[in-house]
Write a protein that holds these residues in place. Structure first.
Motif, PDB file in Angstrom:
ATOM      1  N   ASN A 132       0.865  -1.180   0.000  1.00  0.00           N
ATOM      2  CA  ASN A 132       0.000   0.000   0.000  1.00  0.00           C
ATOM      3  C   ASN A 132       0.900   1.228   0.000  1.00  0.00           C
ATOM      4  OD1 ASN A 132      -2.790  -1.048   0.149  1.00  0.00           O
ATOM      5  ND2 ASN A 132      -2.045  -1.978   2.042  1.00  0.00           N
ATOM      6  N   ALA A 133       0.720   2.093  -0.999  1.00  0.00           N
ATOM      7  CA  ALA A 133       1.619   3.227  -1.165  1.00  0.00           C
ATOM      8  C   ALA A 133       0.860   4.546  -1.136  1.00  0.00           C
ATOM      9  CB  ALA A 133       2.376   3.100  -2.486  1.00  0.00           C
ATOM     10  N   LEU A 134       1.470   5.545  -0.514  1.00  0.00           N
ATOM     11  CA  LEU A 134       0.934   6.899  -0.458  1.00  0.00           C
ATOM     12  C   LEU A 134       1.898   7.813  -1.189  1.00  0.00           C
ATOM     13  CD1 LEU A 134       0.167   6.977   3.396  1.00  0.00           C
ATOM     14  CD2 LEU A 134      -1.312   6.117   1.557  1.00  0.00           C
ATOM     15  N   THR A 135       1.380   8.712  -2.030  1.00  0.00           N
ATOM     16  CA  THR A 135       2.272   9.564  -2.800  1.00  0.00           C
ATOM     17  C   THR A 135       1.738  10.980  -2.900  1.00  0.00           C
ATOM     18  OG1 THR A 135       3.458   9.808  -4.906  1.00  0.00           O
ATOM     19  CG2 THR A 135       1.187   9.037  -5.029  1.00  0.00           C
ATOM     20  N   GLY A 136       2.678  11.923  -3.062  1.00  0.00           N
ATOM     21  CA  GLY A 136       2.314  13.314  -3.293  1.00  0.00           C
ATOM     22  C   GLY A 136       1.837  13.529  -4.711  1.00  0.00           C
ATOM     23  N   VAL A 137       1.196  14.663  -4.953  1.00  0.00           N
ATOM     24  CA  VAL A 137       0.547  14.926  -6.236  1.00  0.00           C
ATOM     25  C   VAL A 137       1.555  15.094  -7.366  1.00  0.00           C
ATOM     26  CG1 VAL A 137      -1.136  16.401  -7.413  1.00  0.00           C
ATOM     27  CG2 VAL A 137      -1.322  16.010  -4.964  1.00  0.00           C
ATOM     28  N   SER A 138       2.783  15.460  -7.064  1.00  0.00           N
ATOM     29  CA  SER A 138       3.785  15.607  -8.130  1.00  0.00           C
ATOM     30  C   SER A 138       4.021  14.298  -8.860  1.00  0.00           C
ATOM     31  CB  SER A 138       5.107  16.127  -7.553  1.00  0.00           C
ATOM     32  OG  SER A 138       5.609  15.242  -6.564  1.00  0.00           O
ATOM     33  N   GLY A 139       3.720  13.162  -8.201  1.00  0.00           N
ATOM     34  CA  GLY A 139       3.883  11.871  -8.855  1.00  0.00           C
ATOM     35  C   GLY A 139       2.963  11.678 -10.045  1.00  0.00           C
ATOM     36  N   ALA A 140       1.915  12.495 -10.128  1.00  0.00           N
ATOM     37  CA  ALA A 140       0.963  12.388 -11.241  1.00  0.00           C
ATOM     38  C   ALA A 140       1.353  13.260 -12.426  1.00  0.00           C
ATOM     39  CB  ALA A 140      -0.430  12.770 -10.757  1.00  0.00           C
ATOM     40  N   GLY A 141       2.485  13.974 -12.326  1.00  0.00           N
ATOM     41  CA  GLY A 141       2.925  14.816 -13.432  1.00  0.00           C
ATOM     42  C   GLY A 141       2.310  16.202 -13.382  1.00  0.00           C
ATOM     43  N   ARG A 142       2.790  17.082 -14.290  1.00  0.00           N
ATOM     44  CA  ARG A 142       2.382  18.487 -14.260  1.00  0.00           C
ATOM     45  C   ARG A 142       1.209  18.788 -15.184  1.00  0.00           C
ATOM     46  NH1 ARG A 142       5.770  24.106 -15.369  1.00  0.00           N
ATOM     47  NH2 ARG A 142       4.938  25.217 -13.574  1.00  0.00           N
ATOM     48  N   GLY A 143       0.803  17.816 -15.985  1.00  0.00           N
ATOM     49  CA  GLY A 143      -0.300  18.041 -16.903  1.00  0.00           C
ATOM     50  C   GLY A 143      -1.588  18.383 -16.178  1.00  0.00           C
ATOM     51  N   LEU A 144      -2.416  19.210 -16.820  1.00  0.00           N
ATOM     52  CA  LEU A 144      -3.667  19.637 -16.207  1.00  0.00           C
ATOM     53  C   LEU A 144      -4.655  18.481 -16.173  1.00  0.00           C
ATOM     54  CD1 LEU A 144      -5.321  21.951 -15.049  1.00  0.00           C
ATOM     55  CD2 LEU A 144      -6.068  22.503 -17.375  1.00  0.00           C
ATOM     56  N   LYS A 145      -5.049  18.099 -14.956  1.00  0.00           N
ATOM     57  CA  LYS A 145      -6.004  17.019 -14.759  1.00  0.00           C
ATOM     58  C   LYS A 145      -7.006  17.450 -13.698  1.00  0.00           C
ATOM     59  CE  LYS A 145      -2.228  13.753 -15.533  1.00  0.00           C
ATOM     60  NZ  LYS A 145      -1.338  12.768 -14.884  1.00  0.00           N
ATOM     61  N   GLU A 146      -8.261  17.239 -13.986  1.00  0.00           N
ATOM     62  CA  GLU A 146      -9.304  17.693 -13.067  1.00  0.00           C
ATOM     63  C   GLU A 146      -9.129  17.107 -11.676  1.00  0.00           C
ATOM     64  OE1 GLU A 146     -13.962  16.715 -12.734  1.00  0.00           O
ATOM     65  OE2 GLU A 146     -13.428  17.878 -14.528  1.00  0.00           O
ATOM     66  N   GLN A 147      -8.767  15.821 -11.602  1.00  0.00           N
ATOM     67  CA  GLN A 147      -8.661  15.172 -10.300  1.00  0.00           C
ATOM     68  C   GLN A 147      -7.491  15.687  -9.477  1.00  0.00           C
ATOM     69  OE1 GLN A 147      -8.269  13.745 -13.271  1.00  0.00           O
ATOM     70  NE2 GLN A 147      -6.769  12.068 -13.254  1.00  0.00           N
ATOM     71  N   ASN A 148      -6.588  16.479 -10.098  1.00  0.00           N
ATOM     72  CA  ASN A 148      -5.442  17.019  -9.369  1.00  0.00           C
ATOM     73  C   ASN A 148      -5.610  18.487  -9.001  1.00  0.00           C
ATOM     74  OD1 ASN A 148      -4.275  14.530  -9.626  1.00  0.00           O
ATOM     75  ND2 ASN A 148      -2.904  15.100 -11.295  1.00  0.00           N
ATOM     76  N   LEU A 149      -6.768  19.067  -9.295  1.00  0.00           N
ATOM     77  CA  LEU A 149      -7.019  20.444  -8.890  1.00  0.00           C
ATOM     78  C   LEU A 149      -7.052  20.543  -7.371  1.00  0.00           C
ATOM     79  CD1 LEU A 149      -9.855  21.356 -11.421  1.00  0.00           C
ATOM     80  CD2 LEU A 149      -7.461  22.067 -11.529  1.00  0.00           C
ATOM     81  N   PHE A 150      -6.701  21.723  -6.850  1.00  0.00           N
ATOM     82  CA  PHE A 150      -6.617  21.905  -5.399  1.00  0.00           C
ATOM     83  C   PHE A 150      -7.909  21.492  -4.695  1.00  0.00           C
ATOM     84  CE2 PHE A 150      -7.315  24.490  -1.608  1.00  0.00           C
ATOM     85  CZ  PHE A 150      -6.185  24.192  -0.876  1.00  0.00           C
ATOM     86  N   VAL A 151      -9.045  21.907  -5.242  1.00  0.00           N
ATOM     87  CA  VAL A 151     -10.320  21.609  -4.607  1.00  0.00           C
ATOM     88  C   VAL A 151     -10.589  20.109  -4.575  1.00  0.00           C
ATOM     89  CG1 VAL A 151     -12.815  21.939  -4.768  1.00  0.00           C
ATOM     90  CG2 VAL A 151     -11.289  23.856  -5.212  1.00  0.00           C
ATOM     91  N   GLU A 152     -10.073  19.384  -5.571  1.00  0.00           N
ATOM     92  CA  GLU A 152     -10.312  17.947  -5.647  1.00  0.00           C
ATOM     93  C   GLU A 152      -9.456  17.163  -4.657  1.00  0.00           C
ATOM     94  OE1 GLU A 152     -12.662  16.710  -7.599  1.00  0.00           O
ATOM     95  OE2 GLU A 152     -13.137  18.616  -8.560  1.00  0.00           O
ATOM     96  N   ILE A 153      -8.224  17.622  -4.418  1.00  0.00           N
ATOM     97  CA  ILE A 153      -7.295  16.827  -3.606  1.00  0.00           C
ATOM     98  C   ILE A 153      -7.131  17.340  -2.186  1.00  0.00           C
ATOM     99  CG2 ILE A 153      -5.982  16.075  -5.626  1.00  0.00           C
ATOM    100  CD1 ILE A 153      -3.839  18.123  -4.808  1.00  0.00           C
ATOM    101  N   SER A 154      -7.422  18.619  -1.951  1.00  0.00           N
ATOM    102  CA  SER A 154      -7.250  19.169  -0.616  1.00  0.00           C
ATOM    103  C   SER A 154      -8.165  18.472   0.377  1.00  0.00           C
ATOM    104  CB  SER A 154      -7.543  20.671  -0.632  1.00  0.00           C
ATOM    105  OG  SER A 154      -7.405  21.223   0.654  1.00  0.00           O
ATOM    106  N   GLU A 155      -7.628  18.180   1.561  1.00  0.00           N
ATOM    107  CA  GLU A 155      -8.377  17.529   2.636  1.00  0.00           C
ATOM    108  C   GLU A 155      -8.990  16.210   2.178  1.00  0.00           C
ATOM    109  OE1 GLU A 155     -10.841  20.175   5.033  1.00  0.00           O
ATOM    110  OE2 GLU A 155     -10.049  21.863   3.879  1.00  0.00           O
TER     111      GLU A 155
END
Length: 348
Positions: A178-201
């Motif tokens: 089971n692995a936990l990772t920061g958002v930078s692991g998903a790359g810099r491309g614009l993705k809806e699921q990586n927007l601040f509102v989607e990932i914060s908290e």
């Protein structure tokens, strides 16, 4: 060496490429002569990465086909899969390659096609590619022309599992990661699921049961066990910029104990500059390694008899990517392994 190693970075506008440039700037034996990013060609690094504002002397970004390869000794490929192999396969054999994509990690082209959905662009290079998990690959790195740097998840998992697997201390079944990772692991491309509102908290698993790093881990573990191995692996995205924590559940081999695991790690990693077994009872955390090329790990007893819990933490952009790439390059060119990577973790 009498002169600096002239390097090019492909994909310098992404998180991995930018972190490689950050590390290369202060590396005493490297000279950055070319930075490529096709969509950002013509811009300065400081135009797209504000932390490079003090480094206006860096080469401007160009298209990869505009690089003068006659002035390059080594290239770091920080491009997406397929694009990386297609370009790197055209380079003169004089140029040494450190590839951070997935293109040369898997030995089997059919497995690559199954997981990445494309035909391998350069299968003729696979036989000579060295899988660059540095601590396990040293004997082959000095003579390597092409090094395939592992993915971030396999780096932490394999550095944790391979020593105890090779020593016969754990079973080849029921390995759960089971692995936990920061958002930078998903790359810099614009993705809806990586927007601040989607990932914060929030925290959420992704690529459940089908993450592309799975065959890479299974390939190396199968080699260690001497038989095919299947693992269970689930990554989770956390609202942090960088960092990676893996909790791995294993079954102990008959007659083996937690003390045997600790003794194995102590013997295997005692002289390693970047891999650290923590004191008994201390839990690894991403804050221990943030911004550095270090990895911390520890072992714990499971309440279920015959099982153990292995926990490891790395920075996904450094030890899990660009730092390991530079570590490999150092060994390829006969430099001290730690050169350019001596910075302590950043905290707070």
């Amino acid at each position: 060496m009498s002169s600096k190693i002239r390097i090019a970075v492909l994909g310098a506008s992404g998180y991995t490429g930018a972190d490689l440039v950050r590390l290369a700037i202060t590396h005493p034996a490297m000279e950055i002569v070319a930075l490529a990013a096709n969509q950002k060609a013509g811009q300065a690094m400081a135009d797209i990465w504000p932390h490079f504002a003090p480094y206006r002397s860096l080469p401007r970004l160009v298209r990869a086909d505009a690089i003068d390869w006659g002035q390059v000794d080594a290239v770091f490929g920080c491009l997406p899969h397929a694009a990386s192999a297609e370009l790197l396969s055209t380079l003169d054999e004089r140029i040494r390659i450190i590839d951070l994509s997935a293109d040369f990690r898997l030995n089997d082209t059919e497995t690559y096609g199954e997981w990445y959905g494309v035909t391998h662009p350069a299968p003729h290079l696979l036989e000579s590619a060295v899988y660059g998990l540095t601590e396990m690959a040293r004997p082959r790195l000095a003579d390597a022309r092409l090094v395939a740097c592992p993915g971030c998840f396999p780096t932490a998992a394999l550095l944790t599992l391979l020593p105890v697997a090779e020593a016969g201390l754990i079973r080849d079944r029921n390995i759960t990661i089971n692995a936990l990772t920061g958002v930078s692991g998903a790359g810099r491309g614009l993705k809806e699921q990586n927007l601040f509102v989607e990932i914060s908290e929030a925290a959420a698993p992704y690529a459940v049961g089908a993450h592309r790093h799975m065959p890479e881990m299974e390939q190396e573990l199968s080699r260690a066990f001497g038989k095919p191995v299947a693992i269970s692996f689930t990554p989770h995205l956390l609202p942090m910029n960088r960092g990676e924590l893996e909790t791995i559940i294993v079954e102990l081999a008959d007659g083996k104990t937690l003390a045997d695991l600790r003794a194995c790690y102590e013997a295997r990693y005692a002289e390693e500059p970047f891999i650290h077994l923590l004191p008994e009872g201390q839990v690894p955390a991403t804050r221990m390694v943030r911004g550095s090329n270090h990895m911390v790990l520890n072992v714990f007893a499971d309440r279920v008899p015959g099982r153990a819990i292995l926990i490891a933490a790395i920075d996904n952009l450094v030890k899990g990517s660009s730092g390991q790439a530079i570590q490999n390059m150092n060994l390829m060119f006969g430099l001290p392994e730690t050169m350019g990577l001596e910075a302590a973790p950043l905290f707070p």
